[in-house]
Design an enzyme around this catalytic site. Structure first.
Site, PDB file in Angstrom:
ATOM      1  N   LYS A  66       3.697   4.507   4.319  1.00  0.00           N
ATOM      2  CA  LYS A  66       3.573   3.747   5.569  1.00  0.00           C
ATOM      3  C   LYS A  66       2.502   2.648   5.445  1.00  0.00           C
ATOM      4  CE  LYS A  66       2.789   7.561   7.909  1.00  0.00           C
ATOM      5  NZ  LYS A  66       2.925   8.475   6.756  1.00  0.00           N
ATOM      6  N   THR A  67       1.340   3.029   4.904  1.00  0.00           N
ATOM      7  CA  THR A  67       0.262   2.042   4.752  1.00  0.00           C
ATOM      8  C   THR A  67       0.694   0.941   3.786  1.00  0.00           C
ATOM      9  OG1 THR A  67      -1.271   3.860   5.052  1.00  0.00           O
ATOM     10  CG2 THR A  67      -2.202   1.808   4.222  1.00  0.00           C
ATOM     11  N   ASP A 111      -3.382   3.344  11.851  1.00  0.00           N
ATOM     12  CA  ASP A 111      -2.864   4.585  11.269  1.00  0.00           C
ATOM     13  C   ASP A 111      -3.065   5.705  12.290  1.00  0.00           C
ATOM     14  OD1 ASP A 111      -1.743   6.127   9.354  1.00  0.00           O
ATOM     15  OD2 ASP A 111      -3.479   6.200   8.028  1.00  0.00           O
ATOM     16  N   THR A 160       2.510  10.332  11.702  1.00  0.00           N
ATOM     17  CA  THR A 160       3.236  11.427  11.053  1.00  0.00           C
ATOM     18  C   THR A 160       3.944  12.268  12.113  1.00  0.00           C
ATOM     19  OG1 THR A 160       1.170  12.641  11.167  1.00  0.00           O
ATOM     20  CG2 THR A 160       1.731  11.688   9.034  1.00  0.00           C
ATOM     21  N   ARG A 219       2.622   9.955  -3.096  1.00  0.00           N
ATOM     22  CA  ARG A 219       1.196  10.239  -3.292  1.00  0.00           C
ATOM     23  C   ARG A 219       0.998  11.486  -4.157  1.00  0.00           C
ATOM     24  NH1 ARG A 219      -1.178  10.227   1.734  1.00  0.00           N
ATOM     25  NH2 ARG A 219      -1.970   8.117   1.482  1.00  0.00           N
TER      26      ARG A 219
HETATM   27  P1  ADP Z   1       1.057   6.846   3.882  1.00  0.00           P
HETATM   28  O1  ADP Z   1       0.395   5.670   4.552  1.00  0.00           O
HETATM   29  O2  ADP Z   1       2.448   7.096   4.374  1.00  0.00           O
HETATM   30  O3  ADP Z   1       0.219   8.094   3.876  1.00  0.00           O
HETATM   31  P2  ADP Z   1       0.640   5.279   1.450  1.00  0.00           P
HETATM   32  O4  ADP Z   1       1.300   3.995   1.731  1.00  0.00           O
HETATM   33  O5  ADP Z   1      -0.852   5.339   1.542  1.00  0.00           O
HETATM   34  O6  ADP Z   1       1.278   6.453   2.347  1.00  0.00           O
HETATM   35  O7  ADP Z   1       1.136   5.759   0.000  1.00  0.00           O
HETATM   36  C1  ADP Z   1       0.355   6.566  -0.839  1.00  0.00           C
HETATM   37  C2  ADP Z   1       0.465   6.081  -2.255  1.00  0.00           C
HETATM   38  O8  ADP Z   1       1.781   6.399  -2.736  1.00  0.00           O
HETATM   39  C3  ADP Z   1       0.343   4.566  -2.413  1.00  0.00           C
HETATM   40  O9  ADP Z   1      -0.944   4.177  -2.733  1.00  0.00           O
HETATM   41  C4  ADP Z   1       1.266   4.234  -3.549  1.00  0.00           C
HETATM   42  O10 ADP Z   1       0.575   4.325  -4.770  1.00  0.00           O
HETATM   43  C5  ADP Z   1       2.293   5.324  -3.499  1.00  0.00           C
HETATM   44  N1  ADP Z   1       3.560   4.873  -2.883  1.00  0.00           N
HETATM   45  C6  ADP Z   1       3.998   5.157  -1.643  1.00  0.00           C
HETATM   46  N2  ADP Z   1       5.226   4.665  -1.437  1.00  0.00           N
HETATM   47  C7  ADP Z   1       5.583   4.036  -2.574  1.00  0.00           C
HETATM   48  C8  ADP Z   1       6.774   3.339  -2.996  1.00  0.00           C
HETATM   49  N3  ADP Z   1       7.842   3.222  -2.182  1.00  0.00           N
HETATM   50  N4  ADP Z   1       6.795   2.804  -4.230  1.00  0.00           N
HETATM   51  C9  ADP Z   1       5.727   2.945  -5.062  1.00  0.00           C
HETATM   52  N5  ADP Z   1       4.598   3.627  -4.744  1.00  0.00           N
HETATM   53  C10 ADP Z   1       4.520   4.166  -3.508  1.00  0.00           C
END
Ligand code: ADP
Length: 336
Positions: A66-67, A111, A160, A219
């Site tokens: 998401k981030t 977030d 989430t 992650r």
């Molecule tokens: P969330 O905000 O949903 O908790 P993040 O965007 O922080 O997730 O993702 C966590 C890590 O996972 C990122 O830093 C990245 O390295 C990896 N990641 C997430 N989604 C992808 C994707 N679609 N392709 C490549 N790496 C990804």
């Protein structure tokens, strides 16, 4: 809480997340439908020469991207991004400071936006709709409202727990996107990309071994890759081979489908203490001494995705698939 397979970011992950975070569409692997939809929204806003695009909401489990998506959207619309989180906005004044400090056209990423407190949330509505803030100055009969204009901005919210987001807030987003668990093939590509960035060589069979234990979550995949790389450097020749991947993950007590002892304990507790269910969440939480929310947010989504736990109106039930995986036979079910 699972130690290595929890999708929640640890302090250690924060640095890893930012090193490995995809910075452009071409780096963001999988979620094809969502990407296509988002690209259209962005292109349309650009064609209309609008300074921002609609407010966007991303929901789905932790670690699913998401981030990363919020950062890519900001880059695509040539904007800066300011990031904060629901719990960090404690008072109306905090929100006013954030909004009035934005520059025209910037992206504000919030977030955990289901955790914005109700009072702040109400200040957010007119800001999202009309780019203004109605601040109340003073108390009681002397109170006055003051209208402040805020720069036009794009709000990107991430959560989430969509169900915990109030419907007035939800309805103010122009588009809502769900991030799903990733396919194994996409997780393999993500690991391959991360290995390249971390400058570690990895055998194709090792990719699959790590991917299958990553709970369909980028992650987690990155975290496991980093751990396995350490083993390869200390116990091997620096290359992540099939053998090293297998033995190190076994040593870390992660089984071949990514279950840790904590997951097995939940399944075995439902089987042993509650005869396989149905049993309520509260009773499971008490029996395994975990918080209800930890079970709901961390353990259960993956166990449900695997089809190991089913939710019924009368409670959780462990499925035959889980008995099979744990090597507990149906007849033993009654004996335990
Ligand atoms: P969330 O905000 O949903 O908790 P993040 O965007 O922080 O997730 O993702 C966590 C890590 O996972 C990122 O830093 C990245 O390295 C990896 N990641 C997430 N989604 C992808 C994707 N679609 N392709 C490549 N790496 C990804």
């Amino acid at each position: 809480m699972p130690k290595l397979t929890s999708p929640l970011p640890t302090e250690e992950d924060k640095a890893l997340d930012s090193t490995l975070r995809p910075k452009a569409w071409s780096d963001f692997i999988g979620q094809e439908r969502l990407k296509r939809n988002l690209k259209i929204i962005i292109e349309a806003a650009k064609k209309r020469r609008e300074p921002c695009c609609e407010h966007l909401l991303f929901y789905g489990g932790s670690g699913l991207g998401k981030t990363s998506l919020a950062y890519i959207v900001a880059k695509e619309i040539d904007s800066n991004i300011r990031a904060t989180s629901g719990p960090a906005i404690e008072k109306a004044g905090d929100l006013a400071a954030i909004l009035t400090n934005l520059n025209e056209g910037e992206v504000l990423f919030i977030d955990e936006c289901h955790r914005i407190n109700k009072i702040c949330e109400e200040y957010l509505y007119p800001a999202m709709e009309d780019f203004k803030l109605n601040l109340i100055l003073g108390k009681g009969p002397m109170a006055r409202t003051m209208e402040l204009k805020v720069p036009r901005f794009t709000l990107i919210g991430a959560t989430t727990r969509l169900a915990l987001l109030s419907s007035p807030l939800r309805s103010r987003f122009g588009a809502i996107f769900q991030l799903n668990f990733y396919k194994i093939g996409d997780i393999e590509k993500i690991i391959q990309r991360s290995a390249k960035i971390l400058k570690v060589e990895i055998e194709p069979e090792a990719l699959e071994i790590i991917a299958r234990r990553s709970r369909f979550t980028p992650r987690v995949a990155n975290r496991l890759l980093k751990r396995v790389r350490d083993f390869a450097q200390v116990e091997g020749k620096g290359v992540i081979t099939k053998e090293i991947a297998k033995s190190s993950l076994e040593f870390l007590e992660i089984d071949e489908i990514g279950l840790e002892p904590g997951d097995r304990r939940i399944l075995e507790t439902i089987i042993k203490k509650f005869n396989g269910g149905p049993v309520g969440l509260q009773a499971i939480a008490a029996a395994v001494s975990e918080e209800k929310d930890t079970i709901l947010d961390i353990y259960e989504p993956y166990l449900m995705q695997l089809g190991f736990i089913e939710r019924t109106p009368r409670g959780r039930v462990v499925s035959n698939l889980a008995y099979k995986h744990l090597k507990i036979s149906g007849s033993q079910k009654r004996l335990i």
